[in-house]
Design an enzyme around this catalytic site. Structure first.
Site, PDB file in Angstrom:
ATOM      1  CG  ASN A  37       9.522 -11.068  -0.543  1.00 44.75           C
ATOM      2  OD1 ASN A  37      10.046 -11.996   0.088  1.00 44.75           O
ATOM      3  ND2 ASN A  37       8.866 -10.084   0.047  1.00 44.75           N
ATOM      4  N   GLY A  38       7.519 -10.004  -4.041  1.00 43.69           N
ATOM      5  CA  GLY A  38       7.044  -9.427  -5.294  1.00 43.69           C
ATOM      6  C   GLY A  38       7.977  -8.406  -5.900  1.00 43.69           C
ATOM      7  N   GLY A  39       7.440  -7.274  -6.177  1.00 43.04           N
ATOM      8  CA  GLY A  39       8.185  -6.188  -6.820  1.00 43.04           C
ATOM      9  C   GLY A  39       7.362  -5.625  -7.975  1.00 43.04           C
ATOM     10  CD  GLU A 134       5.750  -9.178   1.894  1.00 40.02           C
ATOM     11  OE1 GLU A 134       5.258  -9.543   2.974  1.00 40.02           O
ATOM     12  OE2 GLU A 134       6.811  -8.538   1.812  1.00 40.02           O
ATOM     13  CB  SER A 135       4.036  -7.130  -2.551  1.00 42.60           C
ATOM     14  OG  SER A 135       4.111  -5.898  -3.215  1.00 42.60           O
ATOM     15  CE1 TYR A 136       2.464  -7.550 -10.671  1.00 35.82           C
ATOM     16  CE2 TYR A 136       3.921  -9.438 -10.895  1.00 35.82           C
ATOM     17  CZ  TYR A 136       2.968  -8.584 -11.431  1.00 35.82           C
ATOM     18  OH  TYR A 136       2.502  -8.785 -12.708  1.00 35.82           O
ATOM     19  CG  ASP A 333       0.772  -1.894   2.402  1.00 32.09           C
ATOM     20  OD1 ASP A 333       1.522  -0.988   2.008  1.00 32.09           O
ATOM     21  OD2 ASP A 333       0.451  -2.873   1.701  1.00 32.09           O
ATOM     22  NE  ARG A 381      -5.412  -3.827  17.287  1.00 38.08           N
ATOM     23  CZ  ARG A 381      -5.264  -3.147  18.435  1.00 38.08           C
ATOM     24  NH1 ARG A 381      -5.584  -1.866  18.491  1.00 38.08           N
ATOM     25  NH2 ARG A 381      -4.847  -3.737  19.516  1.00 38.08           N
ATOM     26  N   GLY A 382      -2.215  -2.787  12.705  1.00 35.21           N
ATOM     27  CA  GLY A 382      -0.990  -2.010  12.886  1.00 35.21           C
ATOM     28  C   GLY A 382       0.202  -2.529  12.097  1.00 35.21           C
ATOM     29  CB  ALA A 383       0.937  -5.550  10.235  1.00 37.36           C
ATOM     30  N   GLY A 384       2.280  -3.164   8.526  1.00 34.79           N
ATOM     31  CA  GLY A 384       2.434  -2.574   7.212  1.00 34.79           C
ATOM     32  C   GLY A 384       2.427  -3.635   6.127  1.00 34.79           C
ATOM     33  CG  HIS A 385       3.780  -3.961   1.374  1.00 35.09           C
ATOM     34  ND1 HIS A 385       2.612  -3.926   0.657  1.00 35.09           N
ATOM     35  CD2 HIS A 385       4.687  -4.560   0.564  1.00 35.09           C
ATOM     36  CE1 HIS A 385       2.806  -4.468  -0.540  1.00 35.09           C
ATOM     37  NE2 HIS A 385       4.060  -4.866  -0.619  1.00 35.09           N
TER      38      HIS A 385
END
Lengths: 410, 410
Positions: A37-39, A134-136, A333, A381-385
């Site tokens: 995971n990020g941050g 994901e993310s960072y 997201d 589709r329809g998913a967030g972060h």
């Protein structure tokens, strides 16, 4: 399930915490997948393992666990890592480390972690290995992949047998991410015409992690305009004091999609601060974590050092090396939005193998996908972060296709 | 509840069907609001009255009605009109009329309808009167408003006492609508990079109703790319044969938001073809509708004639005349999307009175709003093309604020 610590730097006392959730016997030998995971500063145990793809999710008030029907360890062995030191259960005995974290050390510490971890779990040596996040972690994943790839060069049968990586709603390239992010906000009505212009004028050439004062000011104006919504999932309810009272008799929320509980993030904080839970996980055995366990470390986040503005050169290098690379995006997201990812991937200028097309889960469109030479892009589709949180079934389908190296089902 | 016919053209035998749902006694004297659906060719009885803002909604298989908790006739008298002749229960005895419908005759027939209707319901004379509608009614609503306004000119105490209008997810200006529509599609992942470019190249200067062959071809490519989703509400499930089987034991759909039933459109077809229902509504009394009642007339739609490319001149005229004008947009509609509406309203170049800001329903963001001098723009978060269908509570809140002429609650 295994968990524990690996010391990555003896002199500083930096020790990283991991959690391994293995695939069932009948699925073995399944690949090994590292989830990040990020941050920067957020715990993979708190997010990935506890509310996204992990085997279990946490009940309200941290009261216990329940099985995740769409756990990714149905088809792979999943290794969650709290990274860098100072995040989640990972710690450092050198306080200054908390103020000097950055991409480079994170990658090297993670590499040290893996080298040692494979010695502890030797039956995973030479196993097909993937990194996802994901993310960072859009930075961590390619950076660590590159490091492993480079160290493997010339090695006949590498222990860390990296085959590819997968990044969801990840930072890729600051300029293109910014451009797409602001456009996504405007297209979704989160920002005024004036502030949209201001953001483009003030932020477009800024670093995402280190914005200029002018850009920070523009982002502050935006903050006032978008109001109290969950930017990580713009159509779901927020967790607030009345969330509980708004529950319907059947336990569902009037505004909610599926069975998503907007307060889910709070539960890991309660759960992982329980002493019985820490004991069971072999976490905090030395008592180094003499503070309240947090899902994200603000200290790490606010003092982040080196953060390259673009991952595109790494993508190019690893595409050239033949690694399997998938990029996915939950399309609701607003933090690292689909439009940002489209611009960033577009900047690679890769030739197309399979054109943009919907992919299906039974009869419903799960999202869209395009296969480039060397990279596959998938939207959910329809998913967030946190894609596996909001669309758990669709996320598992995607993960299975990634592992098989097969395009999404048309 | 009253319903029946008004003949608008004796010689041709054009007769328009209406349904009046009055506000309760304690809310009177409430304003009178005419509701129009678009298409062109779709019935206001089928859509507005039966699945959006009307007092009742229809049960599965047309088995009966149930009360709509958020019916707009709680605060106003709502008059639904099937328009033009050939739509819904409205008919013409001159078949050629079906092939020559257009904006101009629709407006004039609607005006004739109103003039006559006020004679039948004289206690509504001089009452505050508003027109509201969605989609292609983005043409009907300002056009009819303009006609009434012009006929009222110089009249001291006009019978049709028009005070303003409200348009939701409506066509406003072909060029700006197109530009925003394509961008919305790209930002939501419905279209490939290549097709996005093709659409901009082929359609940008086309008429929405009468696209060129090149634009029609580009739209066809897009159709293949977006796949089987409900374009009118891009995150909700589609109605298909397995929709029923996918229901969970508790009667909800795994994919669905709130309690929306994706098959709802089918129920009005079953219901309004029932002879007992037609008798009760005084519909089809002359037997002119000797065909299956349809929610939308393909004949009307496919043969539509005059359709001005822009409503902006009418907006300017009626803003100048001091009419109250609200434009709203459900932000998950891909047919006439928010981005289209933002570009079109932007083209008016109006000064801002209250900047873009979130509006709240209790603690949740209902959407965003900006007040311009002479026009208020309101978005409804997570609502599709038919705003009162997907966000009934938020739609009623918006309608109440429109009637009061008050900005949305901050």
């Amino acid at each position: 399930m295994y968990s524990g610590y690996i010391t990555v730097e003896q002199s500083a006392g930096r020790s990283l915490f991991y959690l391994l959730q293995e695939a069932p016997e009948e699925a073995q030998p399944a690949p090994l997948v590292l989830w990040l995971n990020g941050g920067p500063g957020c715990s993979s145990i708190a997010y990935g393992a506890s509310e996204e793809l992990g085997a279990f999710r946490i009940k309200p008030r941290g009261a216990g666990l329940f099985l995740n029907e769409y756990r990714w360890n149905k088809v792979a062995n999943i290794l969650f890592l709290d990274s860098p030191a100072g995040v989640g259960f990972s710690y450092t005995n050198t306080t200054s480390d908390l103020y000097t974290s950055g991409d480079n050390r994170t990658a090297h510490d993670s590499y040290s972690f893996l080298a040692e971890w494979f010695e502890k779990f030797p039956h995973y040596k030479y196993r097909d290995f993937y990194i996802a996040g994901e993310s960072y972690a859009g930075h961590y994943v390619p950076e660590l992949s590159q490091l492993i790839h480079r160290k493997n060069k010339g090695v006949n049968k590498p222990i860390i047998n990296i085959k590819g990586f997968m990044v969801g709603n990840g930072l890729i390239d600051d300029y293109h991410d910014h451009r797409g992010k602001f456009q996504f906000w405007w297209n979704h009505g989160l920002v005024s015409d004036d502030t949209y212009r201001l953001l483009n004028d003030s932020c477009l050439h800024d670093s995402t992690v280190h914005p200029s004062p002018a850009c920070a000011a523009a982002l502050n104006v935006y903050k006032g305009e978008h109001g109290n919504i969950d930017l990580y999932s713009i159509y779901t309810p927020t967790c607030n004091e009345t969330a509980a009272s708004r529950r319907r008799p059947n336990g569902r929320y009037p505004w909610m999609t599926g069975s998503y509980d907007p307060c889910t993030e709070r539960y890991s904080k309660a759960y992982y601060n329980r002493q019985d839970v820490q004991r069971a996980l072999h976490a905090n055995v030395t008592g180094a974590i003499n503070y309240t366990w947090a899902t994200c470390s603000n200290t790490i986040n606010r003092n982040w050092r080196d953060a390259p503005s673009s991952m595109l050169p790494i993508y190019k290098e690893l595409i050239g090396a033949g690694l399997r690379i998938w990029v996915f995006s939950g399309d609701t997201d607003a933090v690292v939005p689909l439009t940002a990812t489209r611009y960033s991937i577009g900047a690679l200028g890769l030739p197309t193998t399979i054109s943009w097309h919907p992919w299906y889960d039974v009869q419903e469109v799960g999202g869209w996908s395009q296969v480039y030479k060397g990279l596959t892009l998938v939207t959910v589709r329809g998913a967030g972060h946190e894609v596996p949180l909001h669309r758990p079934r669709q996320a598992l389908i995607m993960f299975q296709h990634f592992l098989k190296g097969m395009p999404m089902p048309g």
